[in-house]
Design an enzyme around this catalytic site. Structure first.
Site, PDB file in Angstrom:
ATOM      1  N   ARG A 252       0.952  -1.373   0.057  1.00 44.50           N
ATOM      2  CA  ARG A 252       0.204   0.097   0.096  1.00 44.50           C
ATOM      3  C   ARG A 252       0.806   1.481   0.043  1.00 44.50           C
ATOM      4  O   ARG A 252       1.878   1.417   0.794  1.00 44.50           O
ATOM      5  CB  ARG A 252      -0.899   0.097   1.105  1.00 44.50           C
ATOM      6  CG  ARG A 252      -2.092  -0.798   1.230  1.00 44.50           C
ATOM      7  CD  ARG A 252      -3.105  -0.181   0.164  1.00 44.50           C
ATOM      8  NE  ARG A 252      -4.184  -1.057  -0.346  1.00 44.50           N
ATOM      9  CZ  ARG A 252      -4.345  -1.945  -1.070  1.00 44.50           C
ATOM     10  NH1 ARG A 252      -3.508  -2.655  -1.675  1.00 44.50           N
ATOM     11  NH2 ARG A 252      -5.532  -2.701  -1.056  1.00 44.50           N
ATOM     12  N   GLU A 281      -4.366   7.303  -5.962  1.00 45.33           N
ATOM     13  CA  GLU A 281      -4.474   6.562  -6.975  1.00 45.33           C
ATOM     14  C   GLU A 281      -5.749   7.053  -7.747  1.00 45.33           C
ATOM     15  O   GLU A 281      -6.850   7.019  -7.269  1.00 45.33           O
ATOM     16  CB  GLU A 281      -4.474   5.275  -6.650  1.00 45.33           C
ATOM     17  CG  GLU A 281      -3.174   4.434  -6.093  1.00 45.33           C
ATOM     18  CD  GLU A 281      -3.083   2.970  -5.683  1.00 45.33           C
ATOM     19  OE1 GLU A 281      -4.142   2.557  -5.853  1.00 45.33           O
ATOM     20  OE2 GLU A 281      -2.072   2.730  -5.140  1.00 45.33           O
ATOM     21  N   HIS A 303      -1.016   0.147 -10.118  1.00 44.95           N
ATOM     22  CA  HIS A 303      -1.611  -0.861  -8.913  1.00 44.95           C
ATOM     23  C   HIS A 303      -2.282  -2.095  -9.808  1.00 44.95           C
ATOM     24  O   HIS A 303      -3.390  -2.489  -9.884  1.00 44.95           O
ATOM     25  CB  HIS A 303      -2.916  -0.192  -8.278  1.00 44.95           C
ATOM     26  CG  HIS A 303      -3.370  -0.797  -7.072  1.00 44.95           C
ATOM     27  ND1 HIS A 303      -3.842  -0.112  -5.822  1.00 44.95           N
ATOM     28  CD2 HIS A 303      -3.184  -2.136  -6.628  1.00 44.95           C
ATOM     29  CE1 HIS A 303      -4.199  -1.075  -4.933  1.00 44.95           C
ATOM     30  NE2 HIS A 303      -4.032  -2.126  -5.490  1.00 44.95           N
TER      31      HIS A 303
END
Ligand SMILES: NC(=O)C1=CN([C@@H]2O[C@H](COP(=O)(O)OP(=O)(O)OC[C@H]3O[C@@H](n4cnc5c(N)ncnc54)[C@H](O)[C@@H]3O)[C@@H](O)[C@H]2O)C=CC1
Ligand SMILES: O=C(O)C(=O)COP(=O)(O)O
Length: 584
Positions: A252, A281, A303
């Site tokens: 993360r 993000e 991601h």
């Protein structure tokens, strides 16, 4: 069924009784087919097309919401979702969902605890190799017509040392591939991991970041994002690494401090980074996360850790099955906020379930300090005794209490959801051994009490830690922490300070908290119990006049943000031996 086979619903002719499911993110068709074949109405707007405001305006007509990591399921969105029964996360991390608010509203949150773990571990290995061998730059420059062999000399990973912070599901898989497949030496830091489980994955555990950082050629973090792991790696840590080291993050954004990482790359404290996850993000123009992603020494991916065909199929099926089950009135298999207790047992056991869970959580947060000042010892084994006293000792079905202990021990540091069905398996996987004991006569004044004894065997010695609690009416209390006799409610954010019992301590601590804008909601001084007092006089430390120095615990309920700086400052106050922060 192909995604196109699922027609967008026309709300005008929907029966009011047919549950509606909103899916604002991309989900594999295999799970969607399960939902539509169960007769539910699906609304699948183009992924990412709904703004938070659009979502809040729509959510009121849905019984289920299925998301991945992009949708922020906030308390206000949940309050707009008056019909919601379930929020499903097609993946592991539920940090984008306000689980507490969902629980308060009676909304079940489910996830897929292991559907994308292999994908995340393999992506970590992909970034490891890509950063070591300049794969992305080689590809980009060649596509631009350049042949830059001389500029793109990499390093090998075989024979090098990989440091892993966080040895849970993903971390252990990375460890196995790195040690068994790539021939790397793997060292790991996880204050809550079992040394046996780590050893089986080829990892030697170390006791602190200070010990780990100077040794590693590559570093990868696999912890959840928690208050205790936010900015776990900052300037101070990067400076302790080899200049040739490379760091990876497929966990993360925020576990590495992004500003510090940029500085570490610019100043040459480390050689490179492979980053999949960011604090924002997608990162906005001009932001630190975007500057990091675009840095020449960084290999970045948007991601993609869970983005494989197989993982998406797994997580989609995992969560859609659970949504069907819940909407039909059944129980899910992986509820993040599942009740541990069956309705018929509820009345009798509920307060004890709560007590045992709090004791477990207090144990993990108070005793397994993730950032010890110095550690040359490594825990080799830890086992627990859960002792039921008085009336409680007559209960034969203690499964909910066992599950509550595992839940309390594991939840503060892991994404894993514990319930009555999986508690035994998870305890085994994590190397948590629990012996339950029933003691009908008890010296305690309480009709029913619980003691948790944890026995740690380290390289150097054995030690045990004790937490004891009791129930009064429906309220739960902690009555003993090791040698200290206490009486407090395990609720909210607590600071526990171990100190010498001398005048002036409380005033100093109060002043430090005041300077940091922290409110004190309650305070208690837990003194040594009688036996411990006697021992101090016999063989404990002494003051200048030869009198035994007594110790105490100061337990403070606090409101406000407890930062690492605050903990550091409290720890430096005279006579303070240790400080821990516990969120219960
Ligand atoms: N990039 C992606 O697409 C994906 C990211 N993830 C993320 O990967 C991370 C790991 O996931 P899992 O392995 O499923 O989690 P897990 O809950 O199984 O393991 C986490 C481990 O971190 C350890 N830990 C907690 N605090 C620590 C500390 N201060 N220092 C060292 N260790 C600590 C825990 O003891 C536990 O063993 C999560 O953040 C998850 O959200 C998972 C899947 C895909
Ligand atoms: O499962 C997780 O924790 C992930 O980070 C995967 O996120 P995603 O579903 O790809 O948005």
């Amino acid at each position: 069924m192909a995604p196109s086979a699922i027609d967008p619903p026309s709300f005008s002719n929907l029966s009011p009784d047919v549950p509606r499911i909103l899916i604002p993110e991309k989900l594999s068709p295999e799970g969607l087919a399960l939902l539509s074949s169960s007769g539910f109405h699906l609304d699948i707007p183009p992924p990412g097309s709904l703004s938070p405001e659009d979502l809040a305006a729509k959510i009121g007509s849905y019984q289920a919401l299925i998301v991945r990591s992009e949708t922020k399921v906030t308390a206000s969105l949940l309050s707009a979702g008056s019909k919601l029964k379930v929020v499903a996360r097609a993946g592991v991390g539920v940090d984008n969902i306000d689980v507490k608010a969902a629980t308060e509203r009676g909304v079940i949150v489910v996830n897929s605890p292991s559907g994308n773990i292999l994908a995340a571990a393999e992506h970590t290995i992909a970034l490891l190799m890509a950063t070591a061998r300049n794969v992305p730059r080689g590809d980009t420059t060649l596509k631009q017509g350049k042949w830059e062999r001389g500029k793109l000399v990499g390093v090998e990973v075989g024979g090098k040392t990989l440091g892993i912070v966080g040895l849970g599901k993903v971390g252990l898989k990375v460890a196995r591939v790195a040690s068994q497949g790539l021939g790397m030496t793997v060292i790991g830091l996880d204050p809550y991991a079992s040394a046996e489980v780590a050893k089986a994955a080829g990892v030697s555990l170390v006791g602190s970041l200070d010990e780990l950082l100077p040794q590693v050629d590559f570093l990868t973090a696999h912890t959840p994002l928690l208050a205790s792991t936010l900015n776990l790696l900052g300037e101070e840590q990067f400076k302790k690494m080899k200049k040739t080291a490379r760091v990876l993050n497929v966990a993360r954004g925020g576990v590495y401090n992004e500003e510090a990482l940029l500085k570490a790359l610019d100043e040459g404290w480390i050689a490179g980074a492979g980053i999949d996850v960011f604090t924002q993000e997608p990162p906005k123009e001009g932001s630190i996360p975007l500057t990091l992603a675009q840095h020449p020494k960084v290999v970045s991916t948007p991601h993609l850790g869970a983005s494989t065909v197989e993982a998406q199929e797994n997580v989609s099926i995992d969560v859609c099955k659970q949504v069907v089950e819940i909407l039909k009135g059944g129980l899910p298999t992986a509820a993040v906020n599942a009740p541990l207790i069956l309705p018929e047992e509820y009345r009798r056991l509920q307060p004890f379930v709560k007590l045992v869970e709090k004791i477990g959580s207090l144990h993990t947060q108070h005793y397994a300090n993730p950032n010890p000042k110095s550690t040359t010892t490594t825990t080799t084994t830890r086992r627990f005794e859960l002792i039921y006293h008085g009336d409680l000792a007559t209960i034969t079905n203690t499964r909910p209490l066992f599950a509550a202990l595992v839940k309390g021990l594991v939840t503060p540091i892991s994404n894993t959801n514990i319930n009555i069905v999986n508690a035994t398996l998870i305890a085994k996987d994590r190397g948590i051994a629990i012996d339950e004991k029933h003691v009908s006569s008890h010296s305690s004044t309480y009709a029913s009490a619980v003691t948790l004894r944890s026995i740690s065997t380290t390289d150097n010695n054995d030690s045990d830690q004790i937490i004891e609690g009791y129930v009064s009416g429906n309220a739960v209390f902690i009555s003993k922490l090791d040698r200290f006799a206490a009486n407090f409610t395990p609720e909210g954010t607590l600071l526990i300070l171990h100190n010498y019992d001398e005048p002036g301590k409380i005033g100093n601590v109060g002043m430090v908290l005041g300077r940091h804008g922290i409110n004190i909601t309650f305070m208690q001084v837990a003194g040594l119990n009688q036996e411990a007092r006697r021992k101090v006089v016999d063989d404990g430390p002494v003051d200048d006049s030869g009198n035994g120095l007594k110790e105490a615990l100061m337990i403070l309920g606090v409101g406000g943000e407890v930062t690492k700086e605050l903990i550091g400052e409290l720890g430096r106050q005279e006579g303070i031996l240790d400080v821990s922060v516990v969120r219960l």
